[in-house]
Write an enzyme that holds these catalytic residues in place. Structure first.
Site, mmCIF file in Angstrom:
data_model
loop_
_atom_site.group_PDB
_atom_site.id
_atom_site.type_symbol
_atom_site.label_atom_id
_atom_site.label_comp_id
_atom_site.label_asym_id
_atom_site.label_seq_id
_atom_site.Cartn_x
_atom_site.Cartn_y
_atom_site.Cartn_z
ATOM 1 N N GLU A 1 0.885 -0.964 -0.065
ATOM 2 C CA GLU A 1 0.114 0.179 -0.055
ATOM 3 C C GLU A 1 1.093 1.100 -0.029
ATOM 4 O OE1 GLU A 1 -1.577 1.126 4.311
ATOM 5 O OE2 GLU A 1 -1.663 -0.831 4.194
ATOM 6 N N CYS B 1 -4.209 -3.840 2.976
ATOM 7 C CA CYS B 1 -3.965 -4.955 3.219
ATOM 8 C C CYS B 1 -4.043 -6.074 2.059
ATOM 9 C CB CYS B 1 -4.721 -5.544 4.597
ATOM 10 S SG CYS B 1 -4.540 -4.304 5.954
ATOM 11 N N SER C 1 -9.065 1.369 10.841
ATOM 12 C CA SER C 1 -8.747 0.269 10.201
ATOM 13 C C SER C 1 -9.257 -1.015 10.756
ATOM 14 C CB SER C 1 -7.263 0.187 10.197
ATOM 15 O OG SER C 1 -6.729 1.140 9.633
ATOM 16 N N HIS D 1 -4.060 -11.662 8.117
ATOM 17 C CA HIS D 1 -3.295 -10.345 8.175
ATOM 18 C C HIS D 1 -3.052 -9.991 9.644
ATOM 19 C CE1 HIS D 1 -1.379 -6.874 7.054
ATOM 20 N NE2 HIS D 1 -2.314 -5.973 7.470
ATOM 21 N N LYS E 1 -8.705 -11.947 17.979
ATOM 22 C CA LYS E 1 -10.111 -11.124 17.654
ATOM 23 C C LYS E 1 -10.812 -11.980 16.647
ATOM 24 C CE LYS E 1 -9.314 -6.957 20.589
ATOM 25 N NZ LYS E 1 -9.365 -5.506 20.425
#
Length: 216
Positions: free
Chosen positions: A69, A103, A142, A180, A189
């Site tokens: 990116e 990502c 994000s 990622h 999470k």
């Protein structure tokens, strides 16, 4: 050159609450590059190290995809810069290009290489995927986008699987998951989020005791 910084020290330096980085993000330390490094130099180091570590003949690489990116030169891909690692052995016949998209750039680069290997265009050589970034983003936003995308992608994947296989998909059907990982805690999470999705779908991967806990 990569430098390390112990997260407990960084918490104190930033005036953050104790445990914000170590517990909240699940990190013990953080690596970062110096001011003389960029995504190109880091990528060259990694590619060279990979070839040497696994004793790969550079002439046996037929495709190289870069996911990033971070744009250094708007008219020249990072892949073009990395070609210098192969030119010295006379291998200029390497297909590929950059996939510039946060990502997902790395994922797209991986898919492109896999599709090449599975296609009639494959000449039997290796496909190489390089993921490199040096970016500053809005962390809280994000994370929200990440989890929303995770829910959407998992839902679509389950639908495609069930349409193809004729049965419900659950986490038990997967050998492994690849995430990622901008920081460690987000992977934990995300995995828990997939379990919650299976709970909402009443999938077989969620046992009765887990259903009771999630129901509350």
């Amino acid at each position: 050159m990569e430098l390390g910084f112990i997260q407990e020290i960084l918490e104190a330096h930033d005036g953050a609450s104790k445990g914000k980085y170590t517990i909240g993000l699940g990190q013990d330390c953080m690596g970062f590059c110096t001011e003389v490094e960029d995504v190109i130099s880091m990528s060259l180091t990694v590619v060279t190290s990979l070839l040497e570590k696994y004793n790969i003949d550079p002439t046996q690489v037929g495709r190289m995809e870069v996911g990033s990116e971070t744009v250094i030169d708007k008219s020249k891909s990072i892949k073009t810069f990395l070609m210098q690692a192969f030119e010295k052995c006379g291998n200029t016949d390497i297909e590929g290009v950059d996939s510039t998209n946060a990502c997902y750039g790395g994922t797209a680069a991986l898919f492109n290489c896999v599709n090449w290997v599975e296609s009639s265009s494959w000449d039997g050589r290796y496909g190489l995927v390089v993921c490199t970034d040096s970016a500053v983003v809005d962390g809280k936003l994000s994370q929200t986008c990440y989890l929303m995308a995770l829910d959407s992608c998992y839902k679509r994947y389950c639908h495609k699987y069930e349409k193809l296989e004729g049965k419900q998909f659950s986490m038990d059907d997967a050998d492994y998951f690849v995430f990622h990982s901008p920081y460690n805690k987000l992977v934990q999470k995300s995995f828990a989020r997939l379990m919650f999705n299976d709970f909402l779908r009443n999938a077989s991967s969620v046992d009765e005791s887990t259903k009771e806990k999630l129901a509350h």
